[in-house]
Design a protein around this motif. Structure first.
Motif, mmCIF file in Angstrom:
data_model
loop_
_atom_site.group_PDB
_atom_site.id
_atom_site.type_symbol
_atom_site.label_atom_id
_atom_site.label_comp_id
_atom_site.label_asym_id
_atom_site.label_seq_id
_atom_site.Cartn_x
_atom_site.Cartn_y
_atom_site.Cartn_z
ATOM 1 N N SER A 1 -2.520 -8.025 13.580
ATOM 2 C CA SER A 1 -2.900 -8.057 12.154
ATOM 3 C C SER A 1 -2.675 -9.411 11.506
ATOM 4 O O SER A 1 -3.170 -9.675 10.423
ATOM 5 N N GLY A 2 -1.852 -10.251 12.140
ATOM 6 C CA GLY A 2 -1.559 -11.539 11.514
ATOM 7 C C GLY A 2 -0.322 -11.483 10.632
ATOM 8 O O GLY A 2 0.126 -12.505 10.119
ATOM 9 N N TRP A 3 0.239 -10.293 10.412
ATOM 10 C CA TRP A 3 1.478 -10.198 9.629
ATOM 11 C C TRP A 3 2.508 -9.395 10.405
ATOM 12 O O TRP A 3 2.387 -8.186 10.529
ATOM 13 N N ILE A 4 3.509 -10.078 10.951
ATOM 14 C CA ILE A 4 4.511 -9.383 11.764
ATOM 15 C C ILE A 4 5.871 -9.292 11.063
ATOM 16 O O ILE A 4 6.735 -8.537 11.471
ATOM 17 N N GLY A 5 6.050 -10.104 10.016
ATOM 18 C CA GLY A 5 7.330 -10.095 9.301
ATOM 19 C C GLY A 5 7.377 -8.954 8.294
ATOM 20 O O GLY A 5 6.719 -7.933 8.461
ATOM 21 N N THR A 6 8.172 -9.126 7.236
ATOM 22 C CA THR A 6 8.282 -8.077 6.219
ATOM 23 C C THR A 6 7.002 -8.052 5.397
ATOM 24 O O THR A 6 6.692 -9.024 4.729
ATOM 25 N N GLY A 7 6.259 -6.969 5.465
ATOM 26 C CA GLY A 7 4.971 -6.921 4.792
ATOM 27 C C GLY A 7 4.510 -5.524 4.463
ATOM 28 O O GLY A 7 5.328 -4.658 4.142
ATOM 29 N N PRO A 8 3.192 -5.303 4.556
ATOM 30 C CA PRO A 8 2.626 -4.026 4.094
ATOM 31 C C PRO A 8 3.152 -2.805 4.836
ATOM 32 O O PRO A 8 3.302 -1.740 4.245
ATOM 33 N N ARG A 9 3.434 -2.940 6.120
ATOM 34 C CA ARG A 9 3.935 -1.763 6.850
ATOM 35 C C ARG A 9 5.359 -1.411 6.418
ATOM 36 O O ARG A 9 5.718 -0.237 6.341
ATOM 37 N N VAL A 10 6.162 -2.410 6.130
ATOM 38 C CA VAL A 10 7.510 -2.134 5.616
ATOM 39 C C VAL A 10 7.407 -1.393 4.278
ATOM 40 O O VAL A 10 8.094 -0.387 4.056
ATOM 41 N N GLN A 11 6.498 -1.863 3.418
ATOM 42 C CA GLN A 11 6.314 -1.204 2.108
ATOM 43 C C GLN A 11 5.922 0.250 2.269
ATOM 44 O O GLN A 11 6.449 1.137 1.590
ATOM 45 N N GLU A 12 4.991 0.476 3.181
ATOM 46 C CA GLU A 12 4.499 1.832 3.427
ATOM 47 C C GLU A 12 5.617 2.719 4.004
ATOM 48 O O GLU A 12 5.778 3.875 3.602
ATOM 49 N N PHE A 13 6.397 2.150 4.909
ATOM 50 C CA PHE A 13 7.511 2.890 5.527
ATOM 51 C C PHE A 13 8.549 3.258 4.459
ATOM 52 O O PHE A 13 9.049 4.385 4.421
ATOM 53 N N GLU A 14 8.855 2.326 3.565
ATOM 54 C CA GLU A 14 9.819 2.596 2.491
ATOM 55 C C GLU A 14 9.321 3.716 1.590
ATOM 56 O O GLU A 14 10.070 4.645 1.257
ATOM 57 N N ARG A 15 8.048 3.646 1.215
ATOM 58 C CA ARG A 15 7.471 4.644 0.312
ATOM 59 C C ARG A 15 7.537 6.030 0.957
ATOM 60 O O ARG A 15 7.977 6.995 0.336
ATOM 61 N N ARG A 16 7.137 6.108 2.218
ATOM 62 C CA ARG A 16 7.131 7.413 2.881
ATOM 63 C C ARG A 16 8.534 7.930 3.146
ATOM 64 O O ARG A 16 8.797 9.115 3.021
ATOM 65 N N PHE A 17 9.444 7.019 3.502
ATOM 66 C CA PHE A 17 10.810 7.451 3.801
ATOM 67 C C PHE A 17 11.488 8.005 2.547
ATOM 68 O O PHE A 17 12.153 9.047 2.590
ATOM 69 N N ALA A 18 11.282 7.302 1.416
ATOM 70 C CA ALA A 18 11.868 7.763 0.149
ATOM 71 C C ALA A 18 11.390 9.184 -0.144
ATOM 72 O O ALA A 18 12.180 10.053 -0.536
ATOM 73 N N ALA A 19 10.104 9.440 0.085
ATOM 74 C CA ALA A 19 9.551 10.778 -0.177
ATOM 75 C C ALA A 19 10.191 11.813 0.755
ATOM 76 O O ALA A 19 10.541 12.915 0.318
ATOM 77 N N VAL A 20 10.371 11.459 2.016
ATOM 78 C CA VAL A 20 10.941 12.401 2.990
ATOM 79 C C VAL A 20 12.351 12.835 2.589
ATOM 80 O O VAL A 20 12.703 14.003 2.693
ATOM 81 N N VAL A 21 13.181 11.894 2.126
ATOM 82 C CA VAL A 21 14.564 12.264 1.795
ATOM 83 C C VAL A 21 14.756 12.549 0.298
ATOM 84 O O VAL A 21 15.874 12.810 -0.145
ATOM 85 N N GLY A 22 13.667 12.497 -0.463
ATOM 86 C CA GLY A 22 13.748 12.872 -1.875
ATOM 87 C C GLY A 22 14.475 11.861 -2.747
ATOM 88 O O GLY A 22 15.110 12.222 -3.728
ATOM 89 N N ALA A 23 14.373 10.569 -2.369
ATOM 90 C CA ALA A 23 15.013 9.524 -3.177
ATOM 91 C C ALA A 23 13.942 8.769 -3.959
ATOM 92 O O ALA A 23 12.780 8.726 -3.556
ATOM 93 N N LYS A 24 14.338 8.148 -5.069
ATOM 94 C CA LYS A 24 13.371 7.352 -5.846
ATOM 95 C C LYS A 24 13.059 6.041 -5.142
ATOM 96 O O LYS A 24 11.917 5.599 -5.137
ATOM 97 N N TYR A 25 14.072 5.401 -4.569
ATOM 98 C CA TYR A 25 13.869 4.075 -3.965
ATOM 99 C C TYR A 25 14.412 4.039 -2.541
ATOM 100 O O TYR A 25 15.436 4.664 -2.256
ATOM 101 N N ALA A 26 13.729 3.287 -1.694
ATOM 102 C CA ALA A 26 14.202 3.068 -0.328
ATOM 103 C C ALA A 26 13.993 1.599 -0.001
ATOM 104 O O ALA A 26 12.931 1.040 -0.296
#
Ligand SMILES: *Cc1c(COP(=O)(O)O)cnc(C)c1O
Length: 382
Positions: A27-52
């Motif tokens: 993809s050209g982006w291997i560091g902290t980027g869109p997939r990290v954002q997506e993972f944080e958003r989904r993880f927060a939803a899974v554990v019922g937290a506002k922020y991850a």
């Protein structure tokens, strides 16, 4: 006897994870980027937290939590000796003093009345560890924290799927840290996540995770990113990469399925081991979900006729890998010497430390694998 060695805690990586990692590399982006954002958003939803906030380890999450909650030199943090050293090490890293209290012998979880008894004017926080995937009594712990004005940082390295009386671990304490180390319930090879409902804490942890600069790398290099960044406070290098998040996203898809798989293996062990001279894990408390991370048995030589280490060796000789969770921290040299601790202080943690054995339990295991463990135990204990 089984032909190949059954590795304790082997990760379960499928084609989906492999494909996502390859897509990330391309993809050209291997560091902290869109997939990290997506993972944080989904993880927060899974554990019922506002922020991850995604990090490179659970240890980083525990460290940043203490830091942003203002724990520092002169403070005391009450925690359990029955944990991985990371839990107490980070207390030392912020300049505070770990204060150990004993655990319940049946569950391995910290005893709330002992927590309350250990509170002094210097106590700043409580760090419960949800041992083996079983949530601590979070009603009692949050109640103590409220009455004494303390912060609660949960070590949920074992406990992504855990709930306490219907409340998800990750949505209860002030901050909760999760681990994605290779043998945890989901893995990113190395990685962690810290969750909180407090936006200010989340934002400060995010900044501290990447040097303490005012904009993260992704925003910084985007066309609309700021021209300059500024150090707000000296931070750390704790950020997660998109390659890790690629693994995490596809592992998260399988969270429920893998938990159910371990649940079935757990029942198989419960039934097949019931007649052996071992103490099996206590059943989960009512209205609580056990994350089924570690299946720990207690091996008492007075019943089993051999001690834990001999049984471990006998299983190894039969191609079964096992773990020990944990050698109690107050028995380790650093903690003995720096805090003046000694054997005899926390009898339940010591009993578990001396007698516990963790059997293989991962979603990658077949019923046959679990049966091999059972057979090897039967032979060794015969
Ligand atoms: C694995 C583990 C940690 C550390 O997790 P990392 O992601 O390796 O930093 C902390 N506490 C407990 C109880 C653990 O099992």
């Amino acid at each position: 006897m089984r032909k190949d060695f059954l590795v304790f805690g082997a990760p379960v990586i499928g084609e989906e994870e492999i494909a996502e990692v390859i897509a990330t590399l391309r993809s050209g982006w291997i560091g902290t980027g869109p997939r990290v954002q997506e993972f944080e958003r989904r993880f927060a939803a899974v554990v019922g937290a506002k922020y991850a906030v995604a990090l490179n380890s659970c240890t980083a999450g525990l460290h940043l939590s203490l830091k942003v909650l203002g724990v520092g030199p002169g403070d005391e943090v009450i925690t359990t000796p029955l944990t991985w050293c990371a839990t107490a090490n980070v207390v030392v890293h912020v300049g505070a003093r770990p204060v150990f209290v004993d655990v319940d012998r049946a569950t391995g979880n910290i005893l709330p009345d002992q927590v309350e008894a250990a509170i002094t004017p210097r106590t700043k926080a409580i760090m419960p560890v949800h041992f083996a995937g079983r949530a601590c009594d979070m009603d009692a712990i949050m109640d103590i924290a409220r009455r004494h004005g303390l912060k609660v940082v949960e070590d949920a390295a074992h406990a992504i799927e855990a709930t306490w009386k219907g409340r998800k671990v990750g949505s209860i304490g002030h901050c909760t840290a999760f681990s994605f180390y290779a043998n945890k319930n989901i893995t990113t090879a190395e990685g962690g996540m810290v969750t909180t409902d407090d936006e200010t804490l989340a934002e400060r942890m995010r900044i501290l995770s990447l040097h303490g600069v005012s904009a993260d790398a992704w925003r910084r290099f985007r066309p609309d990113g700021p021209a300059h960044v500024e150090v707000i406070e000296p931070g750390f290098k704790y950020n997660m990469t998109d390659i890790q998040a690629a693994l995490g996203l596809r592992q998260l898809d399988k969270l429920h399925e893998h938990h159910e798989r371990r649940e079935r293996l757990w029942r198989l062990y419960d039934e097949a081991l019931a007649g052996l001279p071992l103490r099996l894990p206590a059943p989960p408390e009512p209205d609580c979900c056990h994350a089924r991370h570690l299946y720990t048995v207690l091996v008492d030589a007075s019943r089993a006729r051999l001690d834990r280490d001999s049984l471990r060796e006998a299983l190894r000789a039969r191609n079964i890998g096992t773990g020990v969770h944990y050698v109690a921290l107050h028995l380790h040299r650093y903690y003995r010497e720096s805090l003046g601790l000694r054997r005899g202080m926390f009898p339940n943690a010591e009993y578990i430390s001396d007698h516990t054995l963790s059997l293989p339990l991962t979603a990658g295991m077949t019923e046959r694998d679990a049966q091999d463990v059972v057979n090897a135990l039967r032979e060794a204990l015969a």
